[in-house]
Design an enzyme around this catalytic site. Structure first.
Site, PDB file in Angstrom:
ATOM      1  N   HIS A 110      10.911 -24.385   7.933  1.00  0.00           N
ATOM      2  CA  HIS A 110      10.055 -25.173   8.833  1.00  0.00           C
ATOM      3  C   HIS A 110       8.573 -25.051   8.498  1.00  0.00           C
ATOM      4  CE1 HIS A 110      13.099 -25.401  12.446  1.00  0.00           C
ATOM      5  NE2 HIS A 110      13.685 -25.582  11.274  1.00  0.00           N
ATOM      6  N   ASP A 133       0.873  -1.180   0.000  1.00  0.00           N
ATOM      7  CA  ASP A 133       0.000   0.000   0.000  1.00  0.00           C
ATOM      8  C   ASP A 133       0.909   1.228   0.000  1.00  0.00           C
ATOM      9  OD1 ASP A 133       0.969   0.182   2.592  1.00  0.00           O
ATOM     10  OD2 ASP A 133      -1.004   0.246   3.561  1.00  0.00           O
ATOM     11  N   HIS A 134       0.330   2.403   0.251  1.00  0.00           N
ATOM     12  CA  HIS A 134       1.127   3.635   0.287  1.00  0.00           C
ATOM     13  C   HIS A 134       2.173   3.583   1.408  1.00  0.00           C
ATOM     14  CE1 HIS A 134      -2.208   3.973   3.049  1.00  0.00           C
ATOM     15  NE2 HIS A 134      -1.582   4.934   3.702  1.00  0.00           N
ATOM     16  N   ARG A 192       8.787 -34.017  10.581  1.00  0.00           N
ATOM     17  CA  ARG A 192       8.095 -33.301  11.671  1.00  0.00           C
ATOM     18  C   ARG A 192       7.469 -32.002  11.166  1.00  0.00           C
ATOM     19  NH1 ARG A 192      13.408 -31.707  12.306  1.00  0.00           N
ATOM     20  NH2 ARG A 192      13.814 -29.653  13.235  1.00  0.00           N
ATOM     21  N   ARG A 195       7.694   1.164   8.176  1.00  0.00           N
ATOM     22  CA  ARG A 195       7.890   2.100   9.289  1.00  0.00           C
ATOM     23  C   ARG A 195       8.637   1.456  10.456  1.00  0.00           C
ATOM     24  NH1 ARG A 195       1.571   3.848   8.928  1.00  0.00           N
ATOM     25  NH2 ARG A 195       1.688   4.820   6.871  1.00  0.00           N
ATOM     26  N   CYS A 210       3.557  -3.033   4.084  1.00  0.00           N
ATOM     27  CA  CYS A 210       2.684  -1.927   4.483  1.00  0.00           C
ATOM     28  C   CYS A 210       3.448  -1.146   5.554  1.00  0.00           C
ATOM     29  CB  CYS A 210       1.312  -2.413   4.940  1.00  0.00           C
ATOM     30  SG  CYS A 210       1.272  -3.406   6.440  1.00  0.00           S
TER      31      CYS A 210
HETATM   32  C1  RB5 Z   1      -1.508   2.822   6.613  1.00  0.00           C
HETATM   33  O1  RB5 Z   1      -1.458   4.025   7.300  1.00  0.00           O
HETATM   34  C2  RB5 Z   1      -1.214   1.673   7.555  1.00  0.00           C
HETATM   35  O2  RB5 Z   1      -2.297   1.504   8.425  1.00  0.00           O
HETATM   36  C3  RB5 Z   1      -0.931   0.400   6.785  1.00  0.00           C
HETATM   37  O3  RB5 Z   1       0.113   0.605   5.903  1.00  0.00           O
HETATM   38  C4  RB5 Z   1      -0.505  -0.805   7.623  1.00  0.00           C
HETATM   39  O4  RB5 Z   1       0.542  -0.461   8.480  1.00  0.00           O
HETATM   40  C5  RB5 Z   1      -1.512  -1.575   8.318  1.00  0.00           C
HETATM   41  O5  RB5 Z   1      -1.174  -2.536   9.030  1.00  0.00           O
END
Ligand code: RB5
Length: 150
Positions: free
Chosen positions: A98, A8-9, A133, A109, A65
């Site tokens: 595994h 995503d962004h 296993r 982030r 994300c």
């Molecule tokens: C977007 O702001 C954020 O919520 C998404 O990228 C992600 O971290 C969700 O888990």
């Protein structure tokens, strides 16, 4: 190995950099979006990656994300997907060896880009151990899936 990647962004910047790093290592890689940094919804990209694997168009997927958590939650809703958030190289290769993980999830982030590159390369270089296993445990996961996912 055919690999798909999507974000995503919140993971867009890392996807751009990781694309180049993965291609440089010679892996065939398809980018399933997002194609710009406008706010978007991570479940859409999780679905695209899951479908590519389920249809047999890809062997492994990478999802990014902000935290890695949202995409992991979403992509694990699909049958035969085994995804984990891996922010260290040990989990990235052991998850494949595994647990036969087929989708690796990362948070832009959370970790630095150089570690992210090493994690992705550890994931792609790893293969399932084929040990009894681990097969037994995976069969139990498949049974849970069959019982609980329509
Ligand atoms: C977007 O702001 C954020 O919520 C998404 O990228 C992600 O971290 C969700 O888990």
């Amino acid at each position: 190995m055919r690999v798909v990647i999507a974000s995503d962004h919140g993971g867009f910047q890392y996807k751009k950099i990781l694309l180049a790093a993965i291609r440089e290592k010679g892996y065939g890689l398809v980018d399933l979006g997002a194609f710009n940094e406008e706010a978007s919804d991570y479940p859409d990209y999780a679905e695209a990656v899951a479908n590519a694997i389920i249809k047999g168009d890809a062997d492994r997927g990478i999802l990014i994300c902000g935290s890695g958590v949202g995409v992991a939650v979403a992509v694990n809703k699909f049958k035969s997907i085994r995804a984990g958030v891996c922010h260290d190289t040990y989990s990235a290769h052991q998850g494949v060896e595994h647990d036969d993980v087929n989708v690796l999830c990362l948070g832009q982030r959370v970790i630095g880009i150089e570690l992210a590159k090493e994690i992705i390369l550890a994931f792609l270089a790893a293969s399932f151990s084929e040990e009894d296993r681990h097969k037994r445990r995976l069969a139990k996961i498949a049974a849970i899936e069959a019982k609980n996912m329509k």
